[in-house]
Design an enzyme around this catalytic site. Structure first.
Site, PDB file in Angstrom:
ATOM      1  N   ASP A  51      15.185  22.429  33.253  1.00 42.14           N
ATOM      2  CA  ASP A  51      16.110  23.556  33.229  1.00 42.14           C
ATOM      3  C   ASP A  51      15.657  24.618  34.231  1.00 42.14           C
ATOM      4  O   ASP A  51      14.564  25.174  34.102  1.00 42.14           O
ATOM      5  CB  ASP A  51      16.127  24.138  31.806  1.00 42.14           C
ATOM      6  CG  ASP A  51      17.271  25.093  31.561  1.00 42.14           C
ATOM      7  OD1 ASP A  51      17.995  25.419  32.509  1.00 42.14           O
ATOM      8  OD2 ASP A  51      17.440  25.525  30.406  1.00 42.14           O
ATOM      9  N   ASP A  52      16.473  24.890  35.241  1.00 42.55           N
ATOM     10  CA  ASP A  52      16.162  25.911  36.259  1.00 42.55           C
ATOM     11  C   ASP A  52      14.905  25.555  37.059  1.00 42.55           C
ATOM     12  O   ASP A  52      14.069  26.424  37.318  1.00 42.55           O
ATOM     13  CB  ASP A  52      15.982  27.287  35.609  1.00 42.55           C
ATOM     14  CG  ASP A  52      17.300  27.958  35.258  1.00 42.55           C
ATOM     15  OD1 ASP A  52      18.336  27.279  35.280  1.00 42.55           O
ATOM     16  OD2 ASP A  52      17.290  29.154  34.935  1.00 42.55           O
ATOM     17  N   CYS A  89      23.665  26.008  34.476  1.00 42.88           N
ATOM     18  CA  CYS A  89      23.344  25.291  33.232  1.00 42.88           C
ATOM     19  C   CYS A  89      24.549  24.621  32.578  1.00 42.88           C
ATOM     20  O   CYS A  89      24.599  23.398  32.447  1.00 42.88           O
ATOM     21  CB  CYS A  89      22.724  26.260  32.223  1.00 42.88           C
ATOM     22  SG  CYS A  89      21.319  27.208  32.813  1.00 42.88           S
ATOM     23  N   ARG A  93      25.562  20.508  32.491  1.00 41.61           N
ATOM     24  CA  ARG A  93      25.478  19.727  31.257  1.00 41.61           C
ATOM     25  C   ARG A  93      26.816  19.069  30.923  1.00 41.61           C
ATOM     26  O   ARG A  93      26.857  17.940  30.436  1.00 41.61           O
ATOM     27  CB  ARG A  93      24.992  20.620  30.113  1.00 41.61           C
ATOM     28  CG  ARG A  93      23.501  20.847  30.184  1.00 41.61           C
ATOM     29  CD  ARG A  93      23.015  22.039  29.354  1.00 41.61           C
ATOM     30  NE  ARG A  93      21.560  22.047  29.366  1.00 41.61           N
ATOM     31  CZ  ARG A  93      20.800  22.400  30.400  1.00 41.61           C
ATOM     32  NH1 ARG A  93      21.377  22.798  31.519  1.00 41.61           N
ATOM     33  NH2 ARG A  93      19.485  22.357  30.334  1.00 41.61           N
ATOM     34  N   LYS A 146      18.199  21.274  24.626  1.00 43.57           N
ATOM     35  CA  LYS A 146      19.237  22.293  24.848  1.00 43.57           C
ATOM     36  C   LYS A 146      20.614  21.668  24.997  1.00 43.57           C
ATOM     37  O   LYS A 146      20.821  20.825  25.863  1.00 43.57           O
ATOM     38  CB  LYS A 146      18.852  23.084  26.098  1.00 43.57           C
ATOM     39  CG  LYS A 146      19.905  24.039  26.632  1.00 43.57           C
ATOM     40  CD  LYS A 146      19.345  24.793  27.823  1.00 43.57           C
ATOM     41  CE  LYS A 146      20.414  25.539  28.601  1.00 43.57           C
ATOM     42  NZ  LYS A 146      19.851  26.345  29.705  1.00 43.57           N
ATOM     43  N   HIS A 148      24.190  23.644  24.876  1.00 44.85           N
ATOM     44  CA  HIS A 148      24.774  24.621  25.804  1.00 44.85           C
ATOM     45  C   HIS A 148      26.085  24.179  26.450  1.00 44.85           C
ATOM     46  O   HIS A 148      26.347  24.467  27.621  1.00 44.85           O
ATOM     47  CB  HIS A 148      23.750  24.967  26.898  1.00 44.85           C
ATOM     48  CG  HIS A 148      23.985  26.331  27.495  1.00 44.85           C
ATOM     49  ND1 HIS A 148      23.554  26.683  28.761  1.00 44.85           N
ATOM     50  CD2 HIS A 148      24.613  27.429  27.005  1.00 44.85           C
ATOM     51  CE1 HIS A 148      23.898  27.927  29.024  1.00 44.85           C
ATOM     52  NE2 HIS A 148      24.539  28.401  27.974  1.00 44.85           N
ATOM     53  N   HIS A 243      13.037  27.307  32.552  1.00 42.86           N
ATOM     54  CA  HIS A 243      13.955  28.452  32.440  1.00 42.86           C
ATOM     55  C   HIS A 243      13.196  29.671  31.900  1.00 42.86           C
ATOM     56  O   HIS A 243      12.296  29.528  31.082  1.00 42.86           O
ATOM     57  CB  HIS A 243      15.080  28.057  31.474  1.00 42.86           C
ATOM     58  CG  HIS A 243      16.274  28.966  31.472  1.00 42.86           C
ATOM     59  ND1 HIS A 243      16.221  30.275  31.056  1.00 42.86           N
ATOM     60  CD2 HIS A 243      17.575  28.740  31.803  1.00 42.86           C
ATOM     61  CE1 HIS A 243      17.429  30.814  31.137  1.00 42.86           C
ATOM     62  NE2 HIS A 243      18.272  29.905  31.595  1.00 42.86           N
ATOM     63  N   ASP A 347      18.891  20.716  36.268  1.00 38.26           N
ATOM     64  CA  ASP A 347      20.284  21.155  36.115  1.00 38.26           C
ATOM     65  C   ASP A 347      20.770  22.043  37.249  1.00 38.26           C
ATOM     66  O   ASP A 347      21.971  22.187  37.465  1.00 38.26           O
ATOM     67  CB  ASP A 347      20.494  21.851  34.769  1.00 38.26           C
ATOM     68  CG  ASP A 347      19.745  23.163  34.634  1.00 38.26           C
ATOM     69  OD1 ASP A 347      18.810  23.420  35.422  1.00 38.26           O
ATOM     70  OD2 ASP A 347      20.078  23.939  33.712  1.00 38.26           O
ATOM     71  N   ASN A 348      19.865  22.692  37.974  1.00 35.11           N
ATOM     72  CA  ASN A 348      20.238  23.503  39.136  1.00 35.11           C
ATOM     73  C   ASN A 348      18.961  23.856  39.871  1.00 35.11           C
ATOM     74  O   ASN A 348      17.864  23.486  39.454  1.00 35.11           O
ATOM     75  CB  ASN A 348      21.000  24.774  38.734  1.00 35.11           C
ATOM     76  CG  ASN A 348      20.420  25.526  37.558  1.00 35.11           C
ATOM     77  OD1 ASN A 348      21.018  25.554  36.474  1.00 35.11           O
ATOM     78  ND2 ASN A 348      19.257  26.126  37.728  1.00 35.11           N
ATOM     79  N   LYS A 410      20.024  28.857  42.252  1.00 35.37           N
ATOM     80  CA  LYS A 410      20.995  28.749  41.158  1.00 35.37           C
ATOM     81  C   LYS A 410      22.154  29.724  41.375  1.00 35.37           C
ATOM     82  O   LYS A 410      21.970  30.816  41.883  1.00 35.37           O
ATOM     83  CB  LYS A 410      20.277  29.066  39.843  1.00 35.37           C
ATOM     84  CG  LYS A 410      21.141  29.127  38.602  1.00 35.37           C
ATOM     85  CD  LYS A 410      20.278  29.470  37.400  1.00 35.37           C
ATOM     86  CE  LYS A 410      21.098  29.654  36.132  1.00 35.37           C
ATOM     87  NZ  LYS A 410      20.231  29.973  34.968  1.00 35.37           N
TER      88      LYS A 410
END
Length: 558
Positions: A51-52, A89, A93, A146, A148, A243, A347-348, A410
């Protein structure tokens, strides 16, 4: 005969591809839900997402962060150099889970409902998740981490209109779920923590969410092996590391003490050198300029705090890698590692958001579990990040370094925002050796890949509702070294727009920003804009973007 949910352009597109024999990647069956016979060739599938996390953070993509378990998976499998996410995010997803562009699944932005089919704030009923599709083929389906992809955050929202659980994991195909419904939170006390459909509290005095995600994934895999040994499984492991907030255990931070004292400029240079040596990037690509709002390291204030930010961030990734190692060891102990397709991605790009004391949200706890005040914001530079009483981020300077050698981060659809590592490991099927694959690929391809290798059938209709056809292609030809035919990939987030076809990429910042054109073979770092030199190419590709944007429910803008 599709219903009114599909736009006129979508109808024309559907008929066009159908007549050309290029419809959904897998033809739908006469009966949705007919399970495939058991087959020893069907792999377990473990889909792991960070994540991130920036493109160059992990060791096997040129980073200095210690990721021996990911490095081993890469060495035993293949790595993609041009795998794309959707820059944020929620949309990532949604796209990952459904094999669609995020707006088609209803998640064009975040969790807010904007009264627009592309921006509903949650997965719609015209898409299916990987779990929903694979379950029909006899797969056990499990998730840890996660979620989301819903605006319905249950009792924590305080809103009676957001109590529905219809879009929670167990209602979208997963047999069991452990994790958080919302998108961020303390690693020591995460909000919206849930098991299956029930709210829970952290179950240990020294709780750390990254460890809990890995441990619960292992528990689900072990339980499946014990109770359904002959059936394959799909396990989606969605870490929240790295993240923000910058929360890490001291034992992990200690491994990086002093590592970033040379600053972000030196880090970008050394990473680029390593990436060139490894073959991640072309030696001819220039390093993109440092982001204009970021000072040179020599002029930066509070250097000890600045370096500590990156030390904690690195420790978060390190701990995630340790958790991935526990998952791999569990598979190995059960004798299932060789038959498992393991995919790892992010994710990014790195996140440039600078947290401040003015931020508000469900994800920010005012106090720790034992009642101490949480000090929010990067302005508190007397507070070194890492512990549970702080809530900070690593910000623009380090995000710029995380995405070496690319531009931006991001939110944006320049390469720094949408470029992700992708590691694929499957000893029974993929010839390893740590080879690089340079084919452009996208999140939309993960569903198609899972459908192909599982023997599942993607539906055209569920309970009388038409389902969007898959947008992606199976990546097995890429993993095998055969490659994919040239195609066009599209992007949009917060008005940031892009089209990628062959060596060309057209990209713009915001709804009003001018189109920029880049040759990805000669200049993937996007340092030489060719838009004025090739106006016909700009018109051609921008026209393609607008046709796609209407078809995919990006337009009209909400």
């Amino acid at each position: 005969q599709r219903d009114m949910f599909v736009s006129k352009i979508d109808r024309r597109h559907f008929l066009k591809v159908l007549s050309a024999g290029l419809g959904a990647t897998v033809t739908a069956p006469l009966l949705w839900g007919a399970a495939k016979p058991k087959s020893a060739s069907r792999p377990d599938i473990v889909l792991i997402m960070a994540d991130d996390m920036g493109f160059s953070d992990i060791g096997c993509y040129g980073g200095e962060i210690q990721t021996p378990n990911l490095d081993a998976l890469a060495q035993g499998g293949v790595r993609l150099t041009q795998f794309y996410n959707t820059a944020r995010c929620c949309p990532t997803r949604a796209s990952l889970m459904t094999g669609l562009y995020p707006h088609q699944a209803g998640m064009g932005h975040m969790e807010g409902d904007q009264n627009h089919p592309g921006y509903t704030g949650g997965l719609n009923d015209r898409c299916r998740t990987i779990a929903e599709v694979l379950r029909t083929a006899g797969y056990g389906t499990y998730m840890s981490g996660k979620w989301h992809v819903t605006k319905h955050t249950g009792i924590w929202s305080g809103d009676p209109n957001r109590q529905s659980k219809h879009n929670w994991p167990c209602q979208r195909g997963f047999d069991h779920f452990y994790g958080t419904i919302t998108g961020a939170g303390s690693f020591y006390d995460p909000v919206t923590l849930t098991r299956d459909n029930e709210p829970i509290e952290p179950d240990a005095d020294k709780f750390y969410y990254t460890d809990a995600i890995a441990e619960n994934a292992v528990t689900y895999i072990q339980g499946h092996h014990r109770e359904r040994r002959d059936d394959p499984f799909f396990c989606y492991v969605a870490f929240t590391a790295p993240h923000w907030p910058l929360h890490a255990l001291e034992e992990d931070i200690d491994r990086y003490k002093g590592r970033y004292d040379g600053g972000w400029d030196a880090l970008r240079t050394t990473r680029l050198e390593r990436m060139r040596e490894m073959g991640v990037v072309d030696p001819g690509w220039e390093l993109s300029d440092r982001i204009a709002s970021v000072q040179p390291w020599t002029e930066a204030n509070d250097k000890a705090w600045q370096a500590r930010r990156m030390e904690v961030y690195a420790a978060q990734i390190d701990r995630m890698d340790q958790g991935i190692g526990r998952i791999v060891q569990a598979l190995k102990k059960m004798g299932r590692l060789d038959q498992a397709l393991i995919l790892f991605l992010a994710d990014n790009g790195g996140c440039a958001e600078e947290l401040s004391g003015g931020w508000r949200g469900l994800f920010i706890p005012p106090k720790t579990r034992d009642g101490r005040d949480v000090i929010l914001g990067n302005e508190h530079r007397d507070q070194m990040p890492g512990g549970e009483t702080t809530y900070q981020s690593y910000g623009r300077p380090w995000a710029n370094a995380s995405n070496t050698p690319f531009r931006f981060f991001k939110h944006f659809v320049h390469e720094g925002g949408i470029s992700s590592p992708l590691i694929a490991h499957w000893p029974d099927r993929i010839a390893g050796g740590g080879k690089w694959r340079k084919d452009p690929a996208h999140l939309i391809d993960i569903m198609a890949t899972c459908v192909e290798v599982s023997g599942a059938t993607y539906p055209d209709k569920v309970e009388g509702r038409w389902i969007h056809p898959m947008e992606g292609k199976s990546l097995m030809p890429v993993f095998d070294g055969r490659g994919l035919k040239e195609r066009t990939l599209f992007f949009e987030h917060e008005g940031n727009r892009a089209v990628r076809r062959g060596k060309w990429k057209l990209v713009a910042r915001g709804r009003l920003g001018p189109w920029e054109l880049y040759d990805m073979e000669a200049d993937r770092t996007e340092t030489r804009d060719l838009a004025e030199r090739y106006p016909d190419k700009v018109r051609e590709m921008s026209d393609q973007w607008y046709v796609w944007a209407e078809r995919a429910h990006v337009l009209p803008w909400p």
